[in-house]
Design an enzyme around this catalytic site. Structure first.
Site, PDB file in Angstrom:
ATOM      1  N   ASP A 132       0.901  -1.223  -0.031  1.00 32.79           N
ATOM      2  CA  ASP A 132      -0.088  -0.168  -0.181  1.00 32.79           C
ATOM      3  C   ASP A 132       0.919   1.218  -0.106  1.00 32.79           C
ATOM      4  O   ASP A 132       1.701   1.332   0.849  1.00 32.79           O
ATOM      5  CB  ASP A 132      -0.921  -0.142   1.071  1.00 32.79           C
ATOM      6  N   TYR A 164       2.831   9.537   0.366  1.00 29.25           N
ATOM      7  CA  TYR A 164       4.173   8.809   1.320  1.00 29.25           C
ATOM      8  C   TYR A 164       5.320   9.113   0.650  1.00 29.25           C
ATOM      9  O   TYR A 164       6.376   8.897   1.184  1.00 29.25           O
ATOM     10  CB  TYR A 164       3.740   7.440   1.349  1.00 29.25           C
ATOM     11  N   LYS A 221      -2.637   6.007  -3.966  1.00 26.00           N
ATOM     12  CA  LYS A 221      -3.983   6.755  -3.682  1.00 26.00           C
ATOM     13  C   LYS A 221      -3.448   8.599  -4.284  1.00 26.00           C
ATOM     14  O   LYS A 221      -2.280   8.754  -4.418  1.00 26.00           O
ATOM     15  CB  LYS A 221      -3.973   6.965  -2.314  1.00 26.00           C
ATOM     16  N   HIS A 262      -7.560   9.407  -1.464  1.00 25.42           N
ATOM     17  CA  HIS A 262      -6.779   9.280  -0.247  1.00 25.42           C
ATOM     18  C   HIS A 262      -7.789   9.979   0.926  1.00 25.42           C
ATOM     19  O   HIS A 262      -7.712   9.378   2.032  1.00 25.42           O
ATOM     20  CB  HIS A 262      -5.504   9.937  -0.183  1.00 25.42           C
TER      21      HIS A 262
END
Ligand code: A2P
Length: 290
Positions: free
Chosen positions: A47, A52, A77, A110
């Site tokens: 994921d 990130y 996302k 997200h």
């Protein structure tokens, strides 16, 4: 389920492993090494998200593993400031480019809404969703879904969509089980995934969970993960060390009793991590140039 790569079937028929590896904010910072180790430890479901900044290293670790892309389940996302029809299409292209992949297994919105004053969040989510539906229909992504959407956010999508979301990713762990949101997802055949299934390790010293760890001969982390598994929720677990990556897979040889499940489910709900779509907004901005 007997191992981390045993699968649930999503509402569109796609199979999804019952445990995923989270790539957010790994301790120690060497995300490439961590992803390589996680692949070596046996994880195949990863994921990530544009937020990130781990897409590039994840893609590199997957390529260098020599394991065929089809054996992985890769989820990413788009962030709050990538919502919108054109914005979402561009965000998806950037994600594929960073991963150096030609398709995703799942692509998610997200976060459902921006800061106070994001009055047109419903319209924005629908414009975004339309772009995701087109990506799905063109075969570039095998499923589309949501993250941090509560029932009233999801309702907006369900009332107006032609392709239904297959998952919703929420903060869930003992001490913050979000029962109402989880029930809503199950009622609408949306598979729930749990981010921070260990409460960012805040739950690991909890006295009640420690008692259960002793009772079942497991660690508190394993109790947390088993609890989610028995609820049919997919934990997205993170660790920077091979030993704990493996420990977190060793949860298939015991079962929490119905009473213990109920006690854990009904613990005081006071350990949320402070990021709520309607009451607090994460401050970080995406970095398109990453
Ligand atoms: P580490 O990287 O040192 O293993 P969450 O997924 O709830 O956000 O929690 C992530 C944190 O939990 C990380 O800091 C990770 O630290 C720690 N962690 C992961 N697995 C375990 C485990 N089995 N035992 C103890 N801590 C763990």
């Amino acid at each position: 389920m007997r191992s981390i790569n045993d699968c649930y079937t999503l509402s569109n028929g796609v199979k999804i492993p019952c445990i995923g590896f989270g790539t957010y904010n790994a301790k120690g910072g060497d995300n490439l090494a961590i992803n390589r180790t996680a692949i070596e430890a046996g994880y195949r479901y990863f994921d990530t998200a544009s937020l990130y900044e781990t897409e590039r290293v994840l893609g590199q670790a997957v390529r260098e593993s020599g394991i065929p892309r089809e054996e992985f389940f890769i989820v990413s996302k788009l962030w709050i400031d990538e919502r919108g029809y054109q914005e979402a299409r561009e965000a998806f292209a950037r994600t594929l480019d960073r991963l150096q992949m030609d398709y995703l297994d799942l692509y998610l919105i997200h976060w459902p809404r921006g800061k106070e004053g994001d009055c047109d969040w419903k319209e924005k989510d629908l414009d975004t969703w339309r772009a995701l539906e087109e990506l799905y229909q063109s075969g570039k992504v095998r499923g589309i879904g949501l993250s941090n959407f509560l029932p009233h956010h999801t309702e907006n999508i369900l009332k107006n969509c032609t392709v239904k979301p297959v998952v919703d990713q929420l903060e869930i762990h003992p001490g913050y089980t979000q029962e109402a949101a989880v029930r809503y997802c199950f009622e609408h055949d949306i598979r729930v995934q749990a981010w921070s299934p260990l409460g960012r390790s805040a739950m690991l010293d909890h006295p009640v969970l420690k008692e259960y760890a002793e009772k079942y001969g497991k660690t508190v982390a394993q109790i947390c993960l088993r609890f989610l598994l028995q609820k049919g929720i997919i934990p997205l677990v993170k660790s920077s060390a091979m030993e704990r990556m493996k420990q977190n897979q060793d949860i298939f040889d015991f079962e929490l009793t119905a009473e213990d499940m109920s006690i854990i489910n009904n613990m005081p709900q006071n350990t949320w991590l402070g990021e709520h779509p309607d009451f607090a907004i994460p401050k970080k901005k995406s970095n398109f140039a990453q």
